[in-house]
Design an enzyme around this catalytic site. Structure first.
Site, PDB file in Angstrom:
ATOM      1  N   SER A 148      83.058 -97.678  30.383  1.00  0.00           N
ATOM      2  CA  SER A 148      81.830 -97.127  31.650  1.00  0.00           C
ATOM      3  C   SER A 148      82.509 -96.396  32.485  1.00  0.00           C
ATOM      4  CB  SER A 148      81.238 -98.480  32.158  1.00  0.00           C
ATOM      5  OG  SER A 148      80.407 -97.952  33.269  1.00  0.00           O
ATOM      6  N   TYR A 153      81.381-106.631  36.329  1.00  0.00           N
ATOM      7  CA  TYR A 153      81.533-105.701  35.345  1.00  0.00           C
ATOM      8  C   TYR A 153      82.067-104.518  35.420  1.00  0.00           C
ATOM      9  CZ  TYR A 153      79.097-101.871  32.613  1.00  0.00           C
ATOM     10  OH  TYR A 153      78.930-101.039  31.802  1.00  0.00           O
ATOM     11  N   ASP A 181      77.734-112.252  17.055  1.00  0.00           N
ATOM     12  CA  ASP A 181      77.945-112.725  18.425  1.00  0.00           C
ATOM     13  C   ASP A 181      79.520-112.388  18.596  1.00  0.00           C
ATOM     14  OD1 ASP A 181      78.512-113.697  21.106  1.00  0.00           O
ATOM     15  OD2 ASP A 181      77.507-115.620  20.789  1.00  0.00           O
ATOM     16  N   LYS A 202      85.144-103.423  32.550  1.00  0.00           N
ATOM     17  CA  LYS A 202      85.070-102.012  32.028  1.00  0.00           C
ATOM     18  C   LYS A 202      86.538-101.350  32.182  1.00  0.00           C
ATOM     19  CE  LYS A 202      81.267-102.360  29.578  1.00  0.00           C
ATOM     20  NZ  LYS A 202      81.338-102.180  28.231  1.00  0.00           N
TER      21      LYS A 202
HETATM   22  N1  LIG Z   1      73.297 -97.884  29.552  1.00  0.00           N
HETATM   23  C1  LIG Z   1      74.195 -97.565  30.549  1.00  0.00           C
HETATM   24  O1  LIG Z   1      73.902 -96.718  31.449  1.00  0.00           O
HETATM   25  C2  LIG Z   1      75.695 -97.933  30.295  1.00  0.00           C
HETATM   26  C3  LIG Z   1      76.399 -97.040  30.936  1.00  0.00           C
HETATM   27  C4  LIG Z   1      77.948 -97.424  30.883  1.00  0.00           C
HETATM   28  C5  LIG Z   1      78.108 -98.035  29.788  1.00  0.00           C
HETATM   29  N2  LIG Z   1      77.280 -98.991  28.995  1.00  0.00           N
HETATM   30  C6  LIG Z   1      77.907 -99.870  27.967  1.00  0.00           C
HETATM   31  O2  LIG Z   1      77.487 -99.254  26.863  1.00  0.00           O
HETATM   32  C7  LIG Z   1      77.263-100.580  25.915  1.00  0.00           C
HETATM   33  C8  LIG Z   1      75.781-100.715  25.789  1.00  0.00           C
HETATM   34  O3  LIG Z   1      75.013-100.774  26.778  1.00  0.00           O
HETATM   35  P1  LIG Z   1      73.071-100.374  26.655  1.00  0.00           P
HETATM   36  O4  LIG Z   1      72.912 -99.786  27.994  1.00  0.00           O
HETATM   37  O5  LIG Z   1      73.073 -99.701  25.250  1.00  0.00           O
HETATM   38  O6  LIG Z   1      72.798-101.810  26.828  1.00  0.00           O
HETATM   39  P2  LIG Z   1      71.591-102.673  25.909  1.00  0.00           P
HETATM   40  O7  LIG Z   1      71.467-103.957  26.667  1.00  0.00           O
HETATM   41  O8  LIG Z   1      70.536-101.711  25.763  1.00  0.00           O
HETATM   42  O9  LIG Z   1      71.977-103.318  24.455  1.00  0.00           O
HETATM   43  C9  LIG Z   1      73.254-104.000  24.312  1.00  0.00           C
HETATM   44  C10 LIG Z   1      73.115-104.470  22.992  1.00  0.00           C
HETATM   45  O10 LIG Z   1      74.346-105.719  22.774  1.00  0.00           O
HETATM   46  C11 LIG Z   1      73.811-106.788  22.128  1.00  0.00           C
HETATM   47  N3  LIG Z   1      74.502-107.954  22.694  1.00  0.00           N
HETATM   48  C12 LIG Z   1      74.720-108.618  23.977  1.00  0.00           C
HETATM   49  N4  LIG Z   1      75.499-109.442  23.845  1.00  0.00           N
HETATM   50  C13 LIG Z   1      76.068-109.527  22.642  1.00  0.00           C
HETATM   51  C14 LIG Z   1      77.078-110.351  21.925  1.00  0.00           C
HETATM   52  N5  LIG Z   1      77.575-111.464  22.664  1.00  0.00           N
HETATM   53  N6  LIG Z   1      77.294-109.804  20.618  1.00  0.00           N
HETATM   54  C15 LIG Z   1      76.891-109.089  19.979  1.00  0.00           C
HETATM   55  N7  LIG Z   1      75.714-108.346  20.647  1.00  0.00           N
HETATM   56  C16 LIG Z   1      75.319-108.459  21.930  1.00  0.00           C
HETATM   57  C17 LIG Z   1      72.510-106.950  22.656  1.00  0.00           C
HETATM   58  O11 LIG Z   1      71.617-107.811  21.958  1.00  0.00           O
HETATM   59  C18 LIG Z   1      71.796-105.573  22.851  1.00  0.00           C
HETATM   60  O12 LIG Z   1      71.333-105.142  21.525  1.00  0.00           O
HETATM   61  C19 LIG Z   1      77.544-101.592  26.877  1.00  0.00           C
HETATM   62  O13 LIG Z   1      79.056-102.217  26.498  1.00  0.00           O
HETATM   63  C20 LIG Z   1      77.489-101.166  28.417  1.00  0.00           C
HETATM   64  O14 LIG Z   1      78.242-101.861  29.100  1.00  0.00           O
HETATM   65  C21 LIG Z   1      75.978 -98.653  29.386  1.00  0.00           C
END
Ligand SMILES: NC(=O)c1ccc[n+]([C@@H]2O[C@H](COP(=O)([O-])OP(=O)(O)OC[C@H]3O[C@@H](n4cnc5c(N)ncnc54)[C@H](O)[C@@H]3O)[C@@H](O)[C@H]2O)c1
Length: 264
Positions: free
Chosen positions: A146, A158, A64, A162
């Site tokens: 992001s 959020y 975590d 970011k």
């Molecule tokens: N998917 C998108 O469109 C998008 C766009 C821009 C940025 N992001 C960023 O990319 C990153 C990944 O996003 P995603 O879409 O793959 O999300 P997701 O929800 O699919 O995966 C996120 C992962 O982080 C883990 N997680 C959450 N809290 C945690 C903690 N306290 N400690 C450790 N692990 C933890 C979750 O269990 C999960 O496996 C994030 O930082 C998100 O803000 C995503």
């Protein structure tokens, strides 16, 4: 002789990817492993982290990122078990459920999101930098920001977090460059993490920011220059650039991987 293949050869390198159980973290873990890196996949979801690790012949641990003592121990364990810590990808993050108009954001929502998206990035950077400074080869830190750092859309919690990640990246790049540690931000645009084929439109509930002019995710995809969602492996490919010798003189950068989102 063609040396291009060697430029993205990460064999002998060790990477730690937070939040690697699914989504973008899984895509990045996969890309790094395909280039030869040994990857420690961490997540609060240990079962998911283990599933990713099994797919890529990596290692997994429960972590975590909001727990600073656990973060320190996790970075040390990565070095002890895999031999070094060359690449850190700060990917763990939360978003959708914390979006909305400012009046609806509770203290708890604010604190929870910032503790994962910002405190977690800081704890991991601090712990990894201490290890990387001791290594002659330095290291690479990739912070997942992001496009929302530049163009708001999910809400104050959020979007602000970011932007903080993007600026933390620059500050660390300045500080750590003399130690041969490159620190860069990767800024994904809309990336389909739900599994299966991404829909052409819709597919994610619109985020109500309280402004009638805010468009929905579906609207945005429809007018995105690339006209589609990214696959997580495409974020992995961009991360690979930042993790490899291809970007040896790149530090403090904010690299959008967004299908043209920021051109709009
Ligand atoms: N998917 C998108 O469109 C998008 C766009 C821009 C940025 N992001 C960023 O990319 C990153 C990944 O996003 P995603 O879409 O793959 O999300 P997701 O929800 O699919 O995966 C996120 C992962 O982080 C883990 N997680 C959450 N809290 C945690 C903690 N306290 N400690 C450790 N692990 C933890 C979750 O269990 C999960 O496996 C994030 O930082 C998100 O803000 C995503």
């Amino acid at each position: 002789m063609n040396d291009a293949a060697r430029w993205i050869d990460l064999s002998g390198k060790v990477a730690h990817v937070t939040g690697g159980a699914k989504g973008i973290g899984r895509g990045i873990s996969t890309a790094l492993a395909m280039a030869g890196a040994k990857v420690m996949v961490s997540d609060v979801n240990l079962e998911g982290a283990e599933a990713t690790a099994n797919e890529i012949d990596g290692a997994a641990m429960s972590l975590d990122v909001t727990d600073r003592a656990a973060v320190d121990a996790a970075m040390a364990t990565t070095r002890e078990e895999l031999g070094s810590l060359d690449i850190l990808v700060n990917n763990a993050g939360v978003y959708q459920e914390f979006g909305g108009p400012v009046g609806d954001i509770t203290d708890e929502m604010w604190r929870t999101l910032w503790s994962v998206n910002v405190d977690g990035v800081f704890y991991c950077c601090r712990a990894a930098a201490a290890i990387m400074k001791e290594q002659a080869s330095g290291g690479r830190i990739i912070n997942i920001s992001s496009t929302q750092a530049v163009t708001p859309g999910v809400g104050v919690t959020y979007d602000g977090s970011k932007a903080a990640v993007a600026q933390i990246t620059k500050a660390l790049a300045l500080e750590l460059a003399p130690h041969n540690i490159n620190v860069n931000a990767l800024a994904p645009g809309p990336t389909w993490v739900q599994g299966g084929e991404p829909p052409k439109t819709g597919g994610q509930a619109p985020i109500d920011t309280g402004n009638p002019l805010s468009d929905t995710v579906a609207d945005r995809i429809a007018r995105l220059p690339a006209g589609r969602w990214a696959d997580p492996i495409e974020q992995g490919k961009a991360a690979l650039f930042l993790a490899s010798d291809m970007s040896s003189f790149v530090t403090g950068a904010y690299l959008p991987c967004d299908g043209g989102w920021l051109t709009l």
